[in-house]
Each structure stands twice: as C-alpha cells, then as structure tokens.
Write an enzyme that holds these catalytic residues in place. Structure first.
Site, PDB file in Angstrom:
ATOM      1  N   GLU A 120       0.819  -1.212   0.000  1.00 60.37           N
ATOM      2  CA  GLU A 120       0.000   0.000   0.000  1.00 60.37           C
ATOM      3  C   GLU A 120       0.856   1.267   0.000  1.00 60.37           C
ATOM      4  O   GLU A 120       0.637   2.184   0.781  1.00 60.37           O
ATOM      5  CB  GLU A 120      -0.946  -0.001   1.198  1.00 60.37           C
ATOM      6  N   ASP A 141      -8.424  -8.998   4.285  1.00 62.54           N
ATOM      7  CA  ASP A 141      -8.236  -7.836   5.147  1.00 62.54           C
ATOM      8  C   ASP A 141      -9.326  -7.715   6.211  1.00 62.54           C
ATOM      9  O   ASP A 141     -10.198  -6.847   6.101  1.00 62.54           O
ATOM     10  CB  ASP A 141      -8.232  -6.567   4.268  1.00 62.54           C
ATOM     11  N   GLU A 194     -12.713  -2.246  12.083  1.00 63.13           N
ATOM     12  CA  GLU A 194     -12.710  -1.500  10.819  1.00 63.13           C
ATOM     13  C   GLU A 194     -13.843  -1.933   9.888  1.00 63.13           C
ATOM     14  O   GLU A 194     -14.531  -1.091   9.308  1.00 63.13           O
ATOM     15  CB  GLU A 194     -11.361  -1.690  10.129  1.00 63.13           C
TER      16      GLU A 194
END
Ligand code: GCV
Length: 638
Positions: free
Chosen positions: A266, A341, A369
C-alpha cells in the site's frame, strides 16, 4: 434556596453518571483496604501488586513470594492454605502482578456468581504466548488510522502520564505484554531523538506493568531523514545507520522489544524498491537489533506491483513461500488472520499452512474497521475462536491485536467494544479458551459490579452478534463490498474510475446475470484453493463440499443454485440478510429488558448505538438485496 438545592442535585446526578461512564473498563473493584499483604521482595512491579491487593482484595491474608524454582517466566501459582490464607508465587515479579490481577478478578467474579472464592483458579497459570502485543495504528499528529474512539492516548510532547498508567494497568490485568506505539504506515520521524525521548518516558511507565515498547518503522527512514542517499538494505551505510539507531534506542530503553514493519505494501517503501527480497530487508534490521535481544515483526500483508493480475488473497504466499529458511532467527512474520483484510468472515490465511520454517504470529484486528467500527455491537471472540479452529495455536509464535483504544472516556467508543480488548488479552494468554466463557466473565466484571445478577442473556447476545454482522453485511462468503475508504456502509458492485479495479467491490462480488461470487477454484478460477492444506484445498475447491458460509468466497454461483436446504442461492441470500437484521432487533429487545439491571448512562449510550446499528443493518440489507436482486430476479425470469 430551591435553585441551589436543584443545582446540587443536578451536580450529584452528574457525578453518579460520571462514575458509570465506562472508564473503569472491567476493573470495577470497590476500594476495601482490608487485605493484609506481604511480599518477600520489593520492586516497582511487586509494589504495584501489593498495592492493588491491599486496596481491592477482600479481607484476607495474602503473601507474595518470588520462587526462582518455578518454571514459567510470566506465570504464577495461586494457592490457599488450610486457614484460607492466600499465597501467590512466581518466578519473576511480573508473575506476581498477573497473579494479583487474577486473584482480584476471581474474587470479583465469585461475588458476581455467588460462588465460593477461588474455586475456579487453576493452581498454575502461565501464558501460552511470549508475545502478546497490541498494535496501535496511531499517527504522530494524534489521529488514529481506523481508530473510532477519539484521538491517540499517546499525545507526543504532552504525554498524559496518568492515562498511560491506566492503560498499562488495564493491559497488565489481562496479560498483554507489549505495545507497538505507532501506525504501521510509519512516519520516519518516530526514530528521531526527540520522539525517542518521549518513547523512553512511555516505556518507563509501562515497564513495571510488564509491557515492553515496540515501534513500527518506515523502511526508508535513514534516507527520509536525510542521513543516507538510499535505503537499500544491502548498502553498508544503510545497515550502519540502523545499527547506530538501534544502539541509541537501547541506550534509552534497555528492554525495547523491536520493530514492526510494513514494507512494499500500500505504497510503503521496502526492500523491493531496490530489487531486494523481504528476507534481505528484514535481516538487515534483525542484525541491528540482535545484539540487544530485539526482534523484527515483518508483516505479510503485501499486495504489491510485482503481483499485478494475481488474486490478492494469494499474494502473501507467492511472495513469502520462496523465502522459507532465509530469515534470521529474530525475525517473525506477522500475518492477518484471513488472506484479504479483516473481513467479517474470511477463511484463514493459507500462509499459516505454507510457511513451516519461518516463525509466524497472527495479527487480529480489535478495532472493528469492517465490523461496524465503534457503532455496532459486535463481539469478536467467536471470530477469533473460529480462526484458532483452523490454525493450530501451537504453530504460532505470538499474537498481535490492532488496538481499538482512543481518548474517548470509555476508551473504545462503544462500551461493548471493550469486550474485544478484554477477549484479545484473554485469548493471547490462552488461545484455547471458549469465547463464551470470556464473554461471561467480561459481562460479570463490567456490568454486574461485583453483585449477583442475571445477565446470562447478554452472553448469548454477544456470542450471536458477530454472525448477525456477517449476515446483515455480507453473508455466504461475500466480501469487501464496503463503501470506499471508510469501510463502513454497503457498496455492492461498487466501482470508481480513480480506484484500481482490484480494490473495487465489483471485483470481489463479481455479480452478473449468471450468478455471484469470486471463483477461486483451480479449474476455472484463480486457483487460490490450492494454497490450502488438505482437507481444505479439496473441500473449498468443490462447490458441493465448500462450506456454505464461504461459498461466495471461493465460487461464482448461479442465482438458481440449490443450497443444502433445497432453496436457491438467491432465496438463501435474502433469508440471511433478513436473519441479520432480525438478530439486531432481538438485541434491542434484550437490551430493553435489561434496563433495570444496567446503570443509566451506559444503558442509554448502548441503546442509542443499538438503534443506529439497526438502521445500518436495514440499510445494508436493502442496498445489497436491491443490487443483487436486480441480477437474480432477471435470471429467475430467463
Ligand atoms: C494501516 C487495510 C486498512 C489500512 C491499513 C492496512 C494495513 O488496508 O484499511 O488502513 O493500514 O490494512 O493493515 O496495513
């Protein structure tokens, strides 16, 4: 006069309410000052243990004893003699502190459950893992990546030492022994002397509680700070820079734990920028830390440019498997539980099957998240227990949890998100524990306030909450259909011109007129199933044997496909979304019934959030069923 009385009354009310704002977490002990406590040694850690027991233990005589003949470095023995005197013994000081917290917890639970004291304390108690770490994704400016409970508790150059001490105490009470203080998307500045001096202050506060400090580092730090022209790990100047930096850190913090590294992922720099391998990068850092006993935790969360076109869930294995046996002994890979993820449900990451020679630790995400953040009541114990049912705890070297802690008065945003911090600590200590037992203890400690109560219904509510979230967000193996960036709301089939296709929801649900789901089979799909050990490789590869809860993770399935219950996929999908919403409805009903048993402030705050969760759950269901229905209904007509 009336006015004064009224305002006094209001003040008293406010004070009562403040006492139940959730700040005390699961440590809601009454100050008793009854126990007679003695210890055969003194140290800052033992003194904390003595003090905690003197203040909060119920009337007993308690002896703390260091006994070097005991086997476990962080374990303790807890015994009562015939006169009901308690002896806590441990090989090291921290064992005595853990023993003290265990005793307090048992006393509190005994009171809540109306049982005889200490009956459930095993005589010997030691943690399963040596590495039980929180990972803070806290930035230097006080913001927190994926933080939903306010700003960072580490306020650089204005450290709130009391708050940090409270944080240390809470962690020690559940056995957490390490904190990575900063975001894995790390600023190079964290390694400058000004910050290191601050980190020393934090380390000094955490040390007596048995917590070591670790740092996330930016791989390009020496270059970014202007000290070297390159960050190539094979450059001698770069290696020398890291050695010097490690020496500086250890001069300030002799028990510094080591580095956590996100490299070539990333947009983060890494050894790949110089055509070097992850092993070459990790080893260079490992060599700098090795003389001081430090470790490198090297993250496997990579999906980088050298894997263009490869299914994202396969990239960690492709990248790391060829490096087996090449890492220094003080390097540990750190891998998320699932290959994508932190989705509400993922299969386990196959890298845990593939890397046999390189130590691995699992990274769990405590901050929710992708599970409603701090607005949804989702207890993660069942998710983590599910992971451990596939990956043998024995095969892991440690456990890390991405923290959900912020400056909110109740630490975690949602009162029930505290349960995830607590459960993480308990599972890090003993990964074989049942998530339900942990929830039961947490409920008793957090809501029963040391009194007998009837809150079992809350345990069931918590246990069901994760499956509810899976069902109203992405049942049957759907994944990553979140709104871009914030990962909160639904965006099935989403695309955005500025976002690479492989990051878009449409890439993951692959919905079309024929069906839905990501084909990862070896026959017609990406072949990701082949990365699993047997029996899972075959089981996941076949549409018939793939568990339905992971069906759309591994297969592109026709809308009219008959599921085990005889109904079509589309009918099942609708039923699951409705089940999820129904479960949140039930959660609200239960919470309403509990009103007389829960203090007002926490009851109201949870109630507000539950109402919000219900709205969100309905939105998820409606948006997803509308979108998928547009294909499914058409396919039914054809
Ligand atoms: C810290 C996901 C999150 C990012 C996070 C990343 C990681 O992509 O959305 O916020 O970055 O995982 O784990 O490195």
């Amino acid at each position: 006069m009336k006015k004064i009385l009224l305002s006094l009354f209001a003040m008293m009310l406010a004070m009562c309410a403040a006492a139940e704002d959730g700040h005390q977490l699961w440590l809601r002990y009454d100050t008793l000052n009854q126990a007679k406590v003695s210890a055969n040694r003194h140290s800052p850690t033992i003194d904390i243990a003595v003090n905690e027991l003197k203040t909060f233990a119920s009337g007993q005589q308690i002896t703390l004893k260091i006994d070097r003949s005991l086997p476990d470095d962080e374990g303790f023995n807890l015994q009562t003699d015939s006169k009901q005197r308690i002896v806590i013994s441990a090989r090291r000081d921290i064992g005595l502190l853990y023993g003290a917290y265990s005793l307090l917890e048992r006393q509190h639970l005994s009171a809540a459950n109306g049982q005889c004291q200490l009956s459930s304390v095993p005589a010997r108690n030691a943690p399963y893992y040596n590495l039980r770490l929180l990972n803070h994704w806290d930035n230097l400016d006080g913001s927190i990546e994926r933080g939903y409970a306010g700003e960072s508790i580490f306020e650089w150059f204005h450290l709130d030492k009391n708050l940090i001490k409270e944080y240390a105490r809470a962690n020690a009470s559940i056995g957490i022994n390490g904190s990575v203080l900063n975001n894995v998307n790390a600023s190079p500045k964290i390694l400058t002397t000004d910050y290191l001096n601050e980190i020393k202050t934090i380390a000094d506060i955490l040390r007596p509680y048995g917590i070591r400090v670790y740092l996330s580092i930016n791989f390009a730090s020496p270059m970014a700070l202007g000290d070297t022209p390159t960050a190539d790990p094979l450059d001698s100047g770069v290696a020398a820079w890291w050695k010097k930096k490690a020496d500086e850190i250890y001069r300030l913090i002799p028990d510094f734990g080591g580095f956590l590294v996100k490299a070539n992922s990333e947009g983060q720099p890494g050894p790949g920028d110089y055509h070097r391998t992850h092993a070459e990068g990790a080893n260079m850092l490992a060599d700098a830390l090795q003389p001081h006993g430090g470790i490198v935790m090297w993250r496997c969360f990579v999906y980088a440019t050298n894997h263009v076109g490869e299914d994202r869930v396969m990239q960690a294995v492709s990248e790391f498997k060829p490096l087996e046996g090449q890492f220094r002994s003080n390097v540990i890979l750190q891998t998320k539980n699932g290959p994508l993820d932190f989705q509400p449900r993922e299969p386990y990451s196959p890298i845990f099957d593939q890397m046999k020679l390189t130590p691995n630790m699992v990274e769990l995400q405590i901050t929710q998240e992708y599970l409603g953040q701090s607005r949804h009541l989702v207890y993660l114990g069942p998710l983590w227990q599910e992971f451990f049912s596939f990956v043998n705890p024995k095969s892991l070297r440690g456990i890390a949890g991405v923290a959900n802690i912020g400056k909110d008065r109740n630490w975690c945003g949602h009162h029930f998100s505290q349960a995830n911090w607590y459960a993480f600590g308990r599972l890090a200590w003993n990964p074989f524990e049942e998530s339900e037992d942990i929830a039961r203890d947490w409920v008793a400690l957090t809501f029963a306030n040391g009194k007998q109560s009837n809150l079992e219904v809350l345990v069931t509510l918590m246990q069901n909450s994760r499956e509810a979230c899976v069902n109203y967000m992405m049942p049957l193996g759907l994944h990553h259909i979140f709104e871009f960036d914030h990962h909160y709301g639904p965006c099935p089939g989403g695309t955005r011109p500025d976002v690479p296709t492989v990051w878009c929801p449409a890439h993951y649900d692959q919905a079309d007129s024929l069906g839905v789901g990501f084909d990862r089979t070896t026959t017609t799909g990406t072949g990701a199933t082949a990365q699993y050990r047997e029996p899972y490789a075959q089981m996941y590869n076949s549409l018939e044997t793939c568990p339905e809860e992971l069906l759309l993770w591994f297969h592109h399935v026709p809308w009219t496909y008959r599921m085990k219950n005889g109904q079509t996929l589309w009918q099942n999908l609708q039923a699951k979304y409705n089940e999820g919403v129904g479960e949140v409805d039930r959660m609200i009903y239960i919470w309403q019934q509990l009103r007389p048993q829960i203090d007002d402030q926490r009851w109201r705050e949870v109630n507000d959030r539950l109402q919000h969760q219900l709205e969100n759950a309905r939105e998820w269901r409606n948006v997803c069923l509308d979108y998928y229905g547009s294909f499914a209904e058409k396919s039914a007509k054809e």
